[in-house]
Scaffold this motif. Structure first.
Motif, PDB file in Angstrom:
ATOM      1  N   ARG A 190      -4.370  -0.373  -5.050  1.00 12.19           N
ATOM      2  CA  ARG A 190      -5.837  -0.588  -5.113  1.00 12.19           C
ATOM      3  C   ARG A 190      -7.000   0.538  -4.863  1.00 12.19           C
TER       4      ARG A 190
ATOM      5  N   GLU B  51      -0.218   3.810  -2.778  1.00 12.64           N
ATOM      6  CA  GLU B  51      -1.834   4.939  -2.668  1.00 12.64           C
ATOM      7  C   GLU B  51      -1.561   5.807  -2.179  1.00 12.64           C
TER       8      GLU B  51
ATOM      9  N   LEU C 293      -6.406   3.081  -2.918  1.00 13.39           N
ATOM     10  CA  LEU C 293      -7.539   2.906  -1.588  1.00 13.39           C
ATOM     11  C   LEU C 293      -7.776   5.134  -1.232  1.00 13.39           C
TER      12      LEU C 293
ATOM     13  N   CYS D 158       1.178  -1.478  -0.261  1.00 12.70           N
ATOM     14  CA  CYS D 158       0.468  -0.183  -0.200  1.00 12.70           C
ATOM     15  C   CYS D 158       0.628   1.396  -0.061  1.00 12.70           C
TER      16      CYS D 158
ATOM     17  N   GLU E 115      -8.159   4.681   5.048  1.00 12.43           N
ATOM     18  CA  GLU E 115      -8.314   3.084   4.312  1.00 12.43           C
ATOM     19  C   GLU E 115      -6.803   2.514   4.083  1.00 12.43           C
ATOM     20  N   ILE E 116      -5.793   3.014   3.480  1.00 13.60           N
ATOM     21  CA  ILE E 116      -4.605   2.890   3.595  1.00 13.60           C
ATOM     22  C   ILE E 116      -3.657   2.930   4.988  1.00 13.60           C
TER      23      ILE E 116
END
Length: 435
Positions: free
Chosen positions: A343, A334, A345, A331, A349-350
């Protein structure tokens, strides 16, 4: 010491000490047989014969106790073929502690303790505790002299784990003393059963301790192998592209500093540091035209670049125990506005540690030479961090990092490989992995 102990045993011997003869024979047989079932652990020989010897000290006297102890250790020496030094050390030990215990029991009797009274069982309990302490001190000294074992190490690894079983043995001696006072020689049937159980339980305890130590050793070796494999990958990447390796080291250092400033726990700080070191390991998939590009990348090349977080996470995720590190790596590209990859995000959410690496990664890419960007000054990089704050990067983490930069409390020089090696610190990685 041996001559002195034997002399005192002879001088203090009484004819009444050797009666009843059946008790002398039974305790001698029990001591020798129990010693044959002894347990060898960490240089110490542990045997149920000690219980028989304590009973001899308490219900016979110092001379019979010494004689039974020397018979026991003599049979053992013949069976084990010990060196002269070890044999002498054992003989001295088995002459001294039964003598001291026998004299203590006799002193208690002369002070008014009745060997036929139930309260005498507590005298026997006290003799057990005193003599087991003396016995350990003497055997530990022998271990230090003849085997080189440190006294402190023997206390930690031999005495402390055995304290529960020794307390049980002392209680067993007390119980047997009470039974013997009540019913006489017939109590030995109870003692034999109890001794067999005690030997079995002590052996099980020590074997479980040794298995636990072996498991810990194997876990450490496995950790060294697994983390070492990852370190080898990073170092191989360093051989291919030293800039990427030094960049990874810088990101790791910056990330740890940001995590500390953000109030992360020591465990999280170590986790983000490890993830920082490994965050670009997915660049193995890059062909040289991307890794060493001097111009902006094509759209097709950018699609390859965008695969490296997921590829890196897949590699790191294969190592047991590093799943959290793999998710941080996955991630780290992100964006808080949801326009990142792989994804898409956004915001919370990350993972927090991924957002920390994003800040560190962005700053180092701007200030250090890389494949497609001319480095900028620290002030220009700070201005850019603030420009993308709350869109690309977490604004709170950006300001925390800027405070660190302006306070000059964190810095990294992309000059020598020593910086990279210091941050990699394989031994520390293994210690953290095992913990």
């Amino acid at each position: 010491m041996l001559v002195g102990a034997l002399s005192v045993a002879v001088l203090t011997s009484r004819a009444s000490d050797w009666r009843p003869l059946a008790l002398v024979i039974l305790l001698a047989a029990l001591a020798v047989l129990s010693d044959a079932l002894s347990i060898e652990t960490r240089g110490q020989r542990l045997s149920g014969s000690f219980i028989a010897l304590v009973l001899a000290m308490a219900f016979l006297g110092p001379a019979p106790a010494v004689a039974i102890a020397l018979l026991t250790i003599g049979v053992d020496a013949a069976r084990e073929r010990l060196s002269r030094a070890r044999t002498l050390s054992n003989v001295v030990t088995y002459a001294l502690f039964p003598l001291v215990g026998g004299l203590l029991a006799r002193g208690a009797q002369e002070a008014g303790a009745d060997p036929a009274g139930l309260a005498y069982g507590f005298v026997v309990f006290g003799v057990y505790v005193a003599t087991i302490t003396l016995n350990f001190a003497l055997t530990a000294l022998g271990g230090r002299l003849w085997l080189g074992y440190g006294i402190g190490m023997q206390v930690r690894r031999v005495l402390v784990p055995l304290l529960p079983s020794e307390l049980a043995a002392a209680t067993l001696v007390l119980a047997f003393s009470v039974i013997y006072i009540s019913i006489g020689i017939a109590a030995f049937a109870v003692l034999v059963v109890a001794l067999v159980a005690f030997q079995f339980l002590t052996r099980a305890l020590l074997e479980s301790e040794e298995r636990a130590e072996q498991l810990e050793t194997r876990t450490t070796e496995l950790a060294a192998l697994q983390v070492g494999a990852l370190a080898a990958l990073v170092q191989t990447l360093s051989l291919r592209d030293k800039m990427t390796a030094r960049h990874s080291a810088a990101v790791a250092r910056y990330s740890r500093a940001i995590a500390l400033a953000a109030g992360c726990t020591p465990e999280e700080q170590e986790l983000v540091h490890t993830a920082g070191l490994l965050h670009d390991i997915g660049k193995f998939i890059f062909p040289d035209r991307i890794l060493f590009a001097e111009a902006r990348l094509s759209d097709d090349d950018w699609q390859i670049v965008k695969r490296h977080p997921a590829q890196g996470a897949r590699v790191v995720g294969k190592v047991a125990g590093l799943a959290a590190v793999a998710e941080i790596i996955r991630c780290h590209h992100e964006r808080v506005d949801g326009a990142g990859y792989p994804r898409g995000l956004r915001g919370e959410e990350i993972p927090l540690l991924s957002r920390i690496i994003s800040v560190a990664d962005t700053y180092d890419v701007m200030t250090a030479r890389d494949s497609y960007r001319t480095p900028v000054s620290r002030q220009e990089a700070i201005a850019e961090l603030r420009r993308v704050s709350s869109t690309q990067l977490d604004g709170r983490l950006v300001e925390a990092f800027i405070d660190l930069l302006l306070g000059s409390s964190v810095a990294f020089q992309h000059t020598t490989d020593a910086d990279f090696e210091a941050e990699l610190d394989l031994e520390a990685r293994v210690r953290a992995f095992v913990a």
